[in-house]
Design an enzyme around this catalytic site. Structure first.
Site, PDB file in Angstrom:
ATOM      1  N   GLU A 173       1.239  -2.420   2.774  1.00 30.26           N
ATOM      2  CA  GLU A 173       1.496  -2.177   1.353  1.00 30.26           C
ATOM      3  C   GLU A 173       2.077  -3.435   0.706  1.00 30.26           C
ATOM      4  OE1 GLU A 173       3.921   1.307   0.890  1.00 30.26           O
ATOM      5  OE2 GLU A 173       2.509   2.611   1.924  1.00 30.26           O
ATOM      6  N   HIS A 205       1.986   5.160  -2.958  1.00 33.06           N
ATOM      7  CA  HIS A 205       3.302   5.424  -2.366  1.00 33.06           C
ATOM      8  C   HIS A 205       4.274   5.980  -3.413  1.00 33.06           C
ATOM      9  CE1 HIS A 205       6.092   4.191   1.187  1.00 33.06           C
ATOM     10  NE2 HIS A 205       6.483   5.332   0.630  1.00 33.06           N
ATOM     11  N   ARG A 264       4.414   7.987   6.318  1.00 39.24           N
ATOM     12  CA  ARG A 264       4.438   6.545   6.564  1.00 39.24           C
ATOM     13  C   ARG A 264       3.028   6.058   6.866  1.00 39.24           C
ATOM     14  NH1 ARG A 264       8.640   3.929   4.450  1.00 39.24           N
ATOM     15  NH2 ARG A 264      10.550   5.125   4.785  1.00 39.24           N
TER      16      ARG A 264
END
Length: 532
Positions: free
Chosen positions: A260, A278, A231
């Protein structure tokens, strides 16, 4: 009309197929806010990924909504408290991407160790510089794993195959369990000082945000390489960039960011940083697993079944196969209890007896609580909001378990104390006929009965005497109400008696009152035990 399942983002065809036979599947662009809110007005369920925001406004726009499903692990785009307050179940796919995430961490670690990404870019730009991109072997190195959850364990098992020494920091795992995995537990400071590679596998919580910052990076083993595919925000990006610039950290593999989408980070300036957008869950397999998992959860939820992956349901988790048939029984006992009691109890105990208590049966308390309030509140009652309804009304619901039963192999009893001091109880069991589970009432307020816990049940209490059965039968027949089953239970001849009837149609309040008055009943009630 079939329930409407709204799909707001791309979903695997196999997942849509799971839903298509039983539901009206509709599609909407979840990023088109006006279109989403309009489509939600008729939705019983909505399935999203990460781009669609299901907040309080969206929940309010969906009066029929029963379940929000996130085809993935995180729930940052779902306002869970708003859904919970409305009794809307929220589900995700917590194990769908764990293999993909673990493999991504391994890939980043290897890429950082061998300078793969920067060497590739240089070669494609016409540069052949083998010596510039000399890397290090993984074999024989100490790898520190921060967090031994499901993904951390998978990562550890895979990186161990490279001949590494594994140490881990996780205050919530027992040393014996770590030893079984071939991992030595250490404190965070020791891990930072000893590790040649560090891979982070923690959830994002107030306690873990910024876990590795300037202070921690000041004590790492010189030349360490750090991977974060968990994370964003667990590692301070600026502090990590500073440590790389100063040469204390030899490189990093980063898949997640504090904000993000991320297209600008101090880490992007370094050739020895492998940065990906990601991609932890971005495999065809993970996407398919997530879609299938939430499709199955939505199907269970809309069919009134318990959903193990519901994140806002008390007693969530895996329900043993032997316990599952008791879920509808406990709920129906709760409904029958409220009918017999004539209102809400001050306190209720859900008693479970038999060998079944070797399993976790706490979910039966939840199912019974759902049944207790199904007929007395206007809003839909679900596994999600049932505990809140009980708390709001000051009803304490407890669970009691006993290993033995008197007659039945398994017995569930809902027993409650009423505000006027009376105690009421309703008991039942499940028997098996072929492949079918048969739910039965075995006791109602101290009277032994044996009648199916299904359909619409009438309970009439009166003084035992001849002619009562005929009087009730005639009255219901003249009103067009068919009797499917009937049983009379008494403690002694001429004493108090309970007549229980299963009828095919619901009775109006006036007809139930007339039936009670025709026989001088001291109590009369009806319980709707039909499947929702």
């Amino acid at each position: 009309m079939n329930p409407v399942v709204l799909i707001a983002e791309e979903l695997a065809p196999a997942a849509i197929e799971v839903l298509a036979h039983d539901f009206d599947v509709r599609h909407v662009d979840g990023t088109d806010r006006p279109a989403l809110l309009s489509a939600l007005s008729e939705a019983d369920a909505v399935i999203v990924r990460s781009a669609t925001q299901i907040d309080a406004e969206a929940v309010a726009a969906a009066p029929r909504l029963k379940v929000v499903a996130r085809a993935g692990v995180g729930l940052d785009n779902v306002e869970v408290p708003a859904a919970t307050a409305r009794g809307v179940m929220v589900v995700n796919a917590p194990t769908s991407n764990i293999v993909s995430a673990a493999e991504q961490a391994v890939a980043l670690l290897l890429a950082v160790a061998r300078n793969t990404a920067s060497a590739s870019s240089a070669l494609k730009a016409g540069e052949w510089k083998r010596s510039k991109y000399t890397g290090v072997e993984v074999q024989g190195k100490t790898v520190g794993v921060v967090g031994l959850g499901r993904i951390g364990v998978l990562f550890a098992s895979r990186i161990a195959a490279f001949g590494t020494r594994l140490i881990a920091y996780d205050p919530y795992i027992q040393p014996a369990r770590a030893a079984q995995l071939g991992v030595r537990l250490v404190g965070l400071e020791e891990l930072l000082r000893e590790s040649d590679f560090i891979s982070i596998h923690l959830p994002k919580t107030p306690e873990t945000v910024g876990l590795i910052g300037e202070k921690e990076l000041a004590i790492v083993k010189p030349g360490v390489r750090i991977v974060n595919a968990a994370r964003g925000g667990l590692v301070d990006e600026q502090a990590l960039a500073d440590a790389i610039a100063e040469g204390r950290v030899a490189g990093a593999g980063v898949d997640v960011y504090s904000k993000e989408p991320c297209t600008s980070s101090p880490l992007f300036a370094f050739d020895n940083v492998v940065a990906t957008p990601h991609l932890g869950a971005s495999t065809h397999e993970a996407q398919d697993k997530a879609g299938l998992a939430v499709a199955k959860s939505v199907k269970l939820a809309l069919q009134g079944e318990f959903v193990p992956d519901a994140v806002n349901v008390q007693a969530g988790g895996v329900v043993a196969e032997d316990v599952r048939p008791l879920l509808p029984l406990a709920e129906k006992l709760g409904r029958a209890f409220t009918a017999v009691a004539g209102g809400i109890a001050a306190s209720v105990t859900v008693e479970v007896r038999g060998e079944i208590v070797s399993h976790d049966v706490s979910v039966l308390k939840l199912a019974a609580t759902k049944g207790l309030f199904s007929s007395v509140v206007e809003d839909q009652v679900t596994y999600v909001n049932a505990p809140h309804l009980a708390a709001e009304r000051g009803v304490e619901v407890t669970l009691a378990t006993l290993a033995e039963t008197a007659e039945q192999p398994t017995l569930v009893t809902v027993r409650g104390a009423l505000p006027d001091g009376r105690t009421v109880s309703v008991s039942g069991t499940v028997t098996h006929t072929g492949a079918r589970d048969v739910l039965k009432l075995t006791e109602v307020d101290g009277f032994d009965v044996e009648i199916g816990a299904e359909g619409i049940l009438l309970f009439l209490r009166y003084a035992d005497r001849p002619g009562v059965v005929g009087t009730v039968g005639t009255l219901l027949g003249e009103s067009g109400i068919n009797i499917a089953a009937m049983q009379v239970a008494r403690r002694e001849a001429g004493g108090e008696t309970l007549m229980t009837l299963t009828v095919d149609q619901a009775l109006g309040a006036d007809l139930l009152t007339s039936a009670a008055e025709s026989i001088g009943a001291t109590a009369a009630s009806a319980a709707d035990l039909r499947d929702e």
